[in-house]
Design a protein around this motif. Structure first.
Motif, short mmCIF file in Angstrom:
data_model
loop_
_atom_site.label_atom_id
_atom_site.label_comp_id
_atom_site.label_asym_id
_atom_site.label_seq_id
_atom_site.Cartn_x
_atom_site.Cartn_y
_atom_site.Cartn_z
N SER A 36 0.83 -1.20 0.00
CA SER A 36 0.00 0.00 0.00
C SER A 36 0.87 1.26 0.00
N THR A 37 1.92 1.23 0.80
CA THR A 37 2.82 2.38 0.87
C THR A 37 3.56 2.58 -0.44
N TRP A 38 4.04 1.50 -1.03
CA TRP A 38 4.74 1.57 -2.33
C TRP A 38 3.88 2.28 -3.36
N ARG A 39 2.61 1.93 -3.41
CA ARG A 39 1.73 2.46 -4.44
C ARG A 39 1.25 3.88 -4.12
N GLN A 40 0.96 4.18 -2.87
CA GLN A 40 0.26 5.42 -2.55
C GLN A 40 1.14 6.52 -1.97
N PHE A 41 2.21 6.17 -1.25
CA PHE A 41 2.98 7.17 -0.53
C PHE A 41 3.57 8.25 -1.44
N PRO A 42 4.20 7.92 -2.58
CA PRO A 42 4.78 8.98 -3.40
C PRO A 42 3.77 10.04 -3.83
N ALA A 43 2.54 9.63 -4.16
CA ALA A 43 1.54 10.59 -4.60
C ALA A 43 1.00 11.42 -3.44
N LEU A 44 0.93 10.81 -2.27
CA LEU A 44 0.35 11.50 -1.12
C LEU A 44 1.38 12.29 -0.32
N GLY A 49 4.37 15.06 -3.55
CA GLY A 49 3.08 14.63 -3.04
C GLY A 49 2.22 15.77 -2.52
N LEU A 50 1.07 15.41 -1.98
CA LEU A 50 0.15 16.42 -1.44
C LEU A 50 0.72 17.09 -0.20
N LEU A 51 1.32 16.30 0.68
CA LEU A 51 1.98 16.81 1.89
C LEU A 51 3.40 16.26 1.90
N PRO A 52 4.31 16.87 1.15
CA PRO A 52 5.65 16.27 0.95
C PRO A 52 6.40 16.00 2.25
N ALA A 53 6.89 14.79 2.38
CA ALA A 53 7.64 14.40 3.57
C ALA A 53 8.90 15.24 3.77
N PRO A 54 9.65 15.58 2.70
CA PRO A 54 10.84 16.43 2.92
C PRO A 54 10.49 17.77 3.57
N ARG A 55 9.39 18.35 3.14
CA ARG A 55 8.96 19.63 3.71
C ARG A 55 8.55 19.45 5.17
N TYR A 56 7.90 18.33 5.48
CA TYR A 56 7.48 18.03 6.85
C TYR A 56 8.69 17.89 7.76
N LEU A 57 9.69 17.13 7.31
CA LEU A 57 10.90 16.95 8.11
C LEU A 57 11.63 18.27 8.32
N ALA A 58 11.64 19.11 7.28
CA ALA A 58 12.30 20.41 7.39
C ALA A 58 11.59 21.29 8.42
N PHE A 74 18.60 9.90 8.66
CA PHE A 74 20.00 9.49 8.54
C PHE A 74 20.44 9.30 7.09
N SER A 75 19.51 9.54 6.15
CA SER A 75 19.86 9.39 4.74
C SER A 75 20.56 10.65 4.25
N ARG A 76 21.17 10.55 3.06
CA ARG A 76 21.91 11.69 2.50
C ARG A 76 20.99 12.88 2.28
N THR A 77 19.77 12.62 1.84
CA THR A 77 18.75 13.66 1.73
C THR A 77 17.66 13.32 2.75
N PRO A 78 16.88 14.31 3.22
CA PRO A 78 15.88 14.05 4.25
C PRO A 78 14.87 12.97 3.86
N TYR A 79 14.59 12.88 2.57
CA TYR A 79 13.64 11.88 2.09
C TYR A 79 13.81 11.76 0.58
N SER A 80 13.59 10.57 0.05
CA SER A 80 13.53 10.38 -1.40
C SER A 80 12.57 9.24 -1.69
N ASP A 81 11.84 9.36 -2.80
CA ASP A 81 10.93 8.30 -3.21
C ASP A 81 11.68 7.00 -3.47
N GLN A 130 2.18 11.65 8.52
CA GLN A 130 1.25 12.73 8.84
C GLN A 130 -0.19 12.21 8.88
N VAL A 131 -1.15 12.96 8.36
CA VAL A 131 -2.55 12.62 8.50
C VAL A 131 -2.91 11.35 7.73
#
Length: 507
Positions: A36-44, A49-58, A74-81, A130-131
């Motif tokens: 479910s995460t593989w299919r839906q997380f990048p779009a959401l 996405g709608l609420l980008p994880a990199p922006r959330y972490l920042a 701990f990754s080189r970038t805060p988040y990547s698909d 997030q939500v």
């Protein structure tokens, strides 16, 4: 009694079948959750996405907020698909291995790192979800993932203490849900709640309409049955066998009914799996035609049911007992707040008391809605959206939402349609939620990631010139109405609640 004899009391030899069901079942749920995460997380929640994880972490870093544990920090970038999909692939492979029973063939400890890795990966995802990951069954899966590996491989008997903790988890699930209902809404106390549940639940299934159209006396029995199991029968799981198995079986039967009449992701399946912690091998053999199980303690230090190959399991080694005792002690230490919460007049529902989502509080449907409102997004290709006629507006359809009146509800659980669930919450309180504003923007852009989460895009990828948001009141068609029209639903238009065009941010 010597030390060896005392330690043998911690071997639950009569629960080898239960262990297989729990471990393989929870592993299967992890596979579904990672898929479910593989299919839906990048779009959401992904990079675009709608609420980008990199922006959330920042934002968390800027505010000095620690947030939940996540490997993305701990990754080189805060988040990547790309990293997200690697994590999902690892999780699905480990889960599939457990479903096949491969880690269970090794020494006692081999199941522990497998489940802890799945737990750690999913916790990392949940912490930035997030939500879209704010559901009680997410914490359920994390709690199960952290604990179930300590049931051990086939080399040792199932540990009694871990089974007892899982029963404590089942008690929090069921009794917590029962108390939330009794405290939360008079409809549960006057036995009218199930008059509305099958209609107003977030995502109906193929049998939901039939369940809703049952007579009122049936709905009273449904509500009463829920109370009997969640507030009364659940306590049987703490008693000797076969009473514990009877109590767990009643929980399983009610959860199967809920699975047949609705889509609650993996909530019901996980509850069934946890309930197996109270079902003994002799009871299961009785169900399939064996003799009635004798009375006994919730473990079997004497006659073992044997290992999976039919032999009698040897006593578990000392180091294994020490490890299980340490884990159990840690879980008991975390149980204080959840225990108080069960009996608190300000009971929390679906709450975590620590960052690791261990020993959580659960519950659902503390209040019952009586009307089914649905938010529908429509688009147009008209050059001037404000002048577009009704025939120029066409709806975007979601897989799990009612939509067209003739469409029969589908079965999706235990798969989790996250966007569809949030659309149900949105209809309870229509407004400019950040994720919904972002969704409208993505639809105006013809975003391909979002389109893949829809059942139908009326414009086949072409970006609309305008959108409007309408609110409807839905109800099931009566038997006479269905015979006359063939429709599954009847709806009333409550009007347009928002409009948006390209470059426009009206709402």
């Amino acid at each position: 009694m010597d030390l060896h004899a005392w330690l043998s009391l911690l071997d639950a030899r009569e629960y080898t079948i239960a262990r297989e069901v729990i471990m393989r079942g929870v592993a299967l749920v992890f596979v579904i959750a990672f898929a479910s995460t593989w299919r839906q997380f990048p779009a959401l929640l992904g990079e675009r996405g709608l609420l980008p994880a990199p922006r959330y972490l920042a934002r968390l870093e800027q505010r000095g907020i620690r947030g939940g544990p996540t490997l993305f920090r701990f990754s080189r970038t805060p988040y990547s698909d790309r990293l997200l999909r690697i994590m999902c692939a690892i999780g699905m492979l480990l889960g599939a291995a457990c479903v096949l029973g491969l880690p269970q063939l090794g020494p006692a400890w081999t199941t522990i790192p497998v489940f802890l890795v799945m737990w750690g990966l999913y916790l990392s995802i949940h912490s930035v979800g997030q939500v879209f990951y704010g559901f009680g069954w997410e914490s359920m899966l994390l709690e199960c993932g952290a604990v179930v590996g300590f049931l051990g491989s086939d080399a040792v008997a199932p540990p009694l203490l871990i089974l007892l903790f899982l029963r404590w988890m089942l008690l929090r699930l069921e009794f917590g849900a029962g108390m939330i209902k009794m405290r939360g809404d008079p409809a549960w106390r006057d036995l009218t709640a199930m008059d509305f549940h099958h209609l107003t639940q977030p995502m109906p299934g193929p049998l939901s309409r039939r369940a809703h159209l049952m007579p009122r006396w049936w709905h009273r029995l449904e509500t009463l049955g829920s109370h009997v199991v969640q507030l009364g029968a659940i306590w049987l799981i703490l008693l000797p066998q076969p009473l514990a198995s009877i109590g767990a079986s009643l929980v399983i039967l009610t959860q199967l009914f809920l699975m047949l009449t609705g889509n609650f992701a993996w909530l019901n399946l996980l509850t069934i799996l946890v309930a197996f912690s109270a079902i003994s091998d002799p009871f299961l053999r009785w169900i399939t035609g064996g003799p009635w199980p004798g009375w006994g303690l919730p473990h079997g230090p004497g006659e073992g049911s044997g290992a999976s190959d039919g032999g009698v399991l040897a006593s578990s080694p000392l180091w294994w007992h020490v490890l299980v005792l340490a884990v159990f002690a840690g879980l008991v230490a975390l149980s204080g707040k959840p225990l108080k919460n069960l009996f608190s007049s300000h009971q929390l529902m679906n709450a975590s008391f620590n960052r690791w989502h261990l020993v959580n509080a659960y519950g659902a449907f503390g209040s019952m809605t009586t009307r089914r409102h649905e938010v529908e997004i429509e688009g147009t290709l008209a050059e001037d959206p404000d002048a577009a006629g009704e025939e120029e507006w066409h709806p975007y359809l979601f897989p799990g939402k009612p939509g067209p009146l003739a469409r029969r509800s589908r079965q999706f659980a235990p798969y989790h349609l996250r966007l569809d669930w949030l659309m149900w919450f949105l209809a309870l309180r229509p407004g400019a939620d950040p994720w919904f504003v972002a969704l409208l923007t993505k639809l105006l852009e013809g975003d391909p990631q979002i389109r893949r989460l829809l059942r139908a895009d009326p414009f086949d990828g072409t970006a609309p010139t305008g959108l409007r948001v309408r609110l409807f009141d839905y109800r099931y068609a009566s038997r006479a109405e269905r015979r006359a029209s063939g429709d599954w639903w009847v709806r009333t238009d409550l009007g347009v609640i928002a409009r948006q065009g390209r470059g426009d941010r009206r709402g």
